[in-house]
Design an enzyme around this catalytic site. Structure first.
Site, PDB file in Angstrom:
ATOM      1  N   GLU A   1       0.705 -12.239  -3.228  1.00  0.00           N
ATOM      2  CA  GLU A   1      -1.155 -12.158  -2.741  1.00  0.00           C
ATOM      3  C   GLU A   1      -1.605 -11.185  -4.027  1.00  0.00           C
ATOM      4  O   GLU A   1      -2.188 -11.512  -3.976  1.00  0.00           O
ATOM      5  CB  GLU A   1      -1.133 -11.777  -1.755  1.00  0.00           C
ATOM      6  CG  GLU A   1      -0.798  -9.539  -1.818  1.00  0.00           C
ATOM      7  CD  GLU A   1      -0.703  -8.620  -1.934  1.00  0.00           C
ATOM      8  OE1 GLU A   1       0.911  -9.474  -1.771  1.00  0.00           O
ATOM      9  OE2 GLU A   1      -0.526  -8.144  -1.824  1.00  0.00           O
TER      10      GLU A   1
ATOM     11  N   HIS B   1       4.980  -8.891  -4.568  1.00  0.00           N
ATOM     12  CA  HIS B   1       3.023  -8.727  -4.006  1.00  0.00           C
ATOM     13  C   HIS B   1       3.197 -10.279  -4.041  1.00  0.00           C
ATOM     14  O   HIS B   1       2.200 -10.864  -5.258  1.00  0.00           O
ATOM     15  CB  HIS B   1       2.479  -8.028  -4.842  1.00  0.00           C
ATOM     16  CG  HIS B   1       2.143  -6.409  -4.096  1.00  0.00           C
ATOM     17  ND1 HIS B   1       1.592  -6.582  -3.826  1.00  0.00           N
ATOM     18  CD2 HIS B   1       3.160  -5.573  -4.575  1.00  0.00           C
ATOM     19  CE1 HIS B   1       1.210  -4.302  -2.509  1.00  0.00           C
ATOM     20  NE2 HIS B   1       2.604  -4.309  -4.005  1.00  0.00           N
TER      21      HIS B   1
ATOM     22  N   ARG C   1      13.047   2.959  -0.612  1.00  0.00           N
ATOM     23  CA  ARG C   1      11.441   3.078  -1.672  1.00  0.00           C
ATOM     24  C   ARG C   1      11.631   3.439  -2.807  1.00  0.00           C
ATOM     25  O   ARG C   1      12.273   3.809  -3.513  1.00  0.00           O
ATOM     26  CB  ARG C   1      10.293   4.444  -0.589  1.00  0.00           C
ATOM     27  CG  ARG C   1      10.875   3.473   0.756  1.00  0.00           C
ATOM     28  CD  ARG C   1       9.712   5.031   1.780  1.00  0.00           C
ATOM     29  NE  ARG C   1       8.459   5.333   1.037  1.00  0.00           N
ATOM     30  CZ  ARG C   1       7.656   6.459   1.226  1.00  0.00           C
ATOM     31  NH1 ARG C   1       7.484   7.441   1.664  1.00  0.00           N
ATOM     32  NH2 ARG C   1       6.076   6.243   0.034  1.00  0.00           N
TER      33      ARG C   1
ATOM     34  N   GLY D   1       0.408  -0.885  -0.227  1.00  0.00           N
ATOM     35  CA  GLY D   1       0.012  -0.233   0.261  1.00  0.00           C
ATOM     36  C   GLY D   1       0.651   1.147  -0.212  1.00  0.00           C
ATOM     37  O   GLY D   1       1.610   0.699  -1.407  1.00  0.00           O
ATOM     38  N   GLU D   2       0.839   2.302   0.589  1.00  0.00           N
ATOM     39  CA  GLU D   2       1.279   3.424   1.294  1.00  0.00           C
ATOM     40  C   GLU D   2       2.098   3.414   2.461  1.00  0.00           C
ATOM     41  O   GLU D   2       1.325   3.631   3.566  1.00  0.00           O
ATOM     42  CB  GLU D   2       0.399   4.696   0.548  1.00  0.00           C
ATOM     43  CG  GLU D   2       1.551   5.727   0.752  1.00  0.00           C
ATOM     44  CD  GLU D   2       2.480   5.438  -0.128  1.00  0.00           C
ATOM     45  OE1 GLU D   2       2.889   5.616  -1.490  1.00  0.00           O
ATOM     46  OE2 GLU D   2       4.017   6.327   0.564  1.00  0.00           O
ATOM     47  N   SER D   3       3.276   3.252   2.544  1.00  0.00           N
ATOM     48  CA  SER D   3       4.121   3.262   3.742  1.00  0.00           C
ATOM     49  C   SER D   3       3.384   4.307   4.662  1.00  0.00           C
ATOM     50  O   SER D   3       3.616   4.383   5.963  1.00  0.00           O
ATOM     51  CB  SER D   3       5.465   2.608   3.632  1.00  0.00           C
ATOM     52  OG  SER D   3       5.880   3.317   3.368  1.00  0.00           O
TER      53      SER D   3
ATOM     54  N   CYS E   1       6.390  -5.755   0.934  1.00  0.00           N
ATOM     55  CA  CYS E   1       6.577  -4.074   0.022  1.00  0.00           C
ATOM     56  C   CYS E   1       6.203  -3.492   1.137  1.00  0.00           C
ATOM     57  O   CYS E   1       7.072  -2.930   1.713  1.00  0.00           O
ATOM     58  CB  CYS E   1       5.074  -4.050  -0.537  1.00  0.00           C
ATOM     59  SG  CYS E   1       5.976  -3.144  -2.375  1.00  0.00           S
TER      60      CYS E   1
ATOM     61  N   ILE F   1       5.758  -3.475  -7.203  1.00  0.00           N
ATOM     62  CA  ILE F   1       4.919  -2.461  -7.990  1.00  0.00           C
ATOM     63  C   ILE F   1       4.935  -1.147  -7.206  1.00  0.00           C
ATOM     64  O   ILE F   1       4.893  -1.447  -5.620  1.00  0.00           O
ATOM     65  CB  ILE F   1       3.488  -2.340  -7.200  1.00  0.00           C
ATOM     66  CG1 ILE F   1       2.765  -3.939  -7.696  1.00  0.00           C
ATOM     67  CG2 ILE F   1       2.072  -1.391  -8.027  1.00  0.00           C
ATOM     68  CD1 ILE F   1       1.257  -4.357  -7.728  1.00  0.00           C
ATOM     69  N   ARG F   2       6.189  -0.485  -7.910  1.00  0.00           N
ATOM     70  CA  ARG F   2       6.940   1.252  -6.591  1.00  0.00           C
ATOM     71  C   ARG F   2       7.344   0.233  -6.081  1.00  0.00           C
ATOM     72  O   ARG F   2       7.305   0.454  -4.358  1.00  0.00           O
ATOM     73  CB  ARG F   2       5.525   1.413  -6.510  1.00  0.00           C
ATOM     74  CG  ARG F   2       5.041   2.484  -8.339  1.00  0.00           C
ATOM     75  CD  ARG F   2       4.078   3.484  -7.987  1.00  0.00           C
ATOM     76  NE  ARG F   2       4.348   4.318  -6.081  1.00  0.00           N
ATOM     77  CZ  ARG F   2       4.593   5.480  -6.427  1.00  0.00           C
ATOM     78  NH1 ARG F   2       5.689   6.266  -7.510  1.00  0.00           N
ATOM     79  NH2 ARG F   2       4.670   5.615  -5.294  1.00  0.00           N
TER      80      ARG F   2
HETATM   81  N1  GLN Z   1       5.728   2.341  -2.832  1.00  0.00           N
HETATM   82  C1  GLN Z   1       5.269   2.319  -1.552  1.00  0.00           C
HETATM   83  C2  GLN Z   1       5.898   2.868  -0.350  1.00  0.00           C
HETATM   84  O1  GLN Z   1       6.580   3.738  -0.467  1.00  0.00           O
HETATM   85  C3  GLN Z   1       4.722   0.958  -1.480  1.00  0.00           C
HETATM   86  C4  GLN Z   1       4.488   0.106  -2.624  1.00  0.00           C
HETATM   87  C5  GLN Z   1       3.603  -0.988  -2.345  1.00  0.00           C
HETATM   88  O2  GLN Z   1       3.108  -1.623  -1.246  1.00  0.00           O
HETATM   89  N2  GLN Z   1       2.998  -1.913  -3.524  1.00  0.00           N
HETATM   90  O3  GLN Z   1       4.973   3.049   0.488  1.00  0.00           O
END
Ligand code: GLN
Length: 196
Positions: free
Chosen positions: A171, A169, A105, A46-48, A78, A133-134
């Site tokens: 999942e 990921h 990150r 998600g977004e940390s 992630c 993913i990112r």
């Molecule tokens: N880029 C996100 C972060 O820095 C992590 C991306 C993800 O969980 N797919 O939090």
């Protein structure tokens, strides 16, 4: 087995579905009290920064440290892996700091924000379809942290005791082997037969 999925933000439903397909009873963890009685917890991607702020807001930092100190296992994917780390390059965002590693990150650059690649994973006989993913890289890891996979010479899967962290990921693919590995080898090695 009772497994919790931290459900503050991010891709927690997919973990839930995968764990249920493996026969687990799954709790969505939204408050520290939901940690009670869990054999393991998954931190989703998600977004940390968002998840970290919500962890602080809901008093999860101390609760999760206690949960782990009392033997609780954690699989962090992630953004989740970022929250587990002791060091985050260029950031003072909230974190648990339970796993000694330095993470960077969004480390794979804008041109390849997301990609899937077959990954050699220690202990798996066939490659794992790893979806990034990112994603962060685990730039360096501390003593006693076992590197289980690298991509392009960068660490993307690591484990120490009851902590497992991945940049990618698992999942979001149909491959359940890493979740199985978590349940069988990290949470409760003795319960292998219960999963068969
Ligand atoms: N880029 C996100 C972060 O820095 C992590 C991306 C993800 O969980 N797919 O939090």
């Amino acid at each position: 087995m009772n497994i919790g999925v931290l459900a503050l933000q991010g891709a927690f439903r997919e973990h839930r579905i995968m764990l249920e397909s493996l026969g687990c009873i799954v709790t969505e963890v939204r408050l520290p009290k939901h940690l009670e009685g869990l054999d393991g917890v998954i931190f989703p991607g998600g977004e940390s920064t968002t998840i970290g702020k919500l962890m602080v807001h809901y008093d999860f930092i101390a609760a999760l440290r206690d949960y782990h100190a009392n033997g609780g296992a954690i699989f962090a994917t992630c953004a989740g892996a970022i929250l587990l780390a002791t060091d985050i390059v260029g950031s003072d965002q909230p974190r648990l700091g339970l796993l000694e590693m330095r993470v960077k990150r969004n480390a794979f650059g804008r041109q390849v924000d997301s990609f899937e690649t077959p990954l050699e994973v220690k202990g798996l006989s066939q490659t794992f379809p790893a979806l990034f993913i990112r994603a962060p890289i685990l730039e360096s890891v501390g003593e006693g942290v076992e590197v289980l996979a690298t991509f392009d010479s960068q660490i993307v899967l690591a484990r120490k005791g009851r902590l497992l962290a991945s940049s990618f990921h698992p999942e979001l693919t149909a491959d359940t082997r890493l979740h199985k590995f978590f349940l069988e080898q990290v949470v409760q090695p003795k319960a292998v037969s219960a999963l068969a």
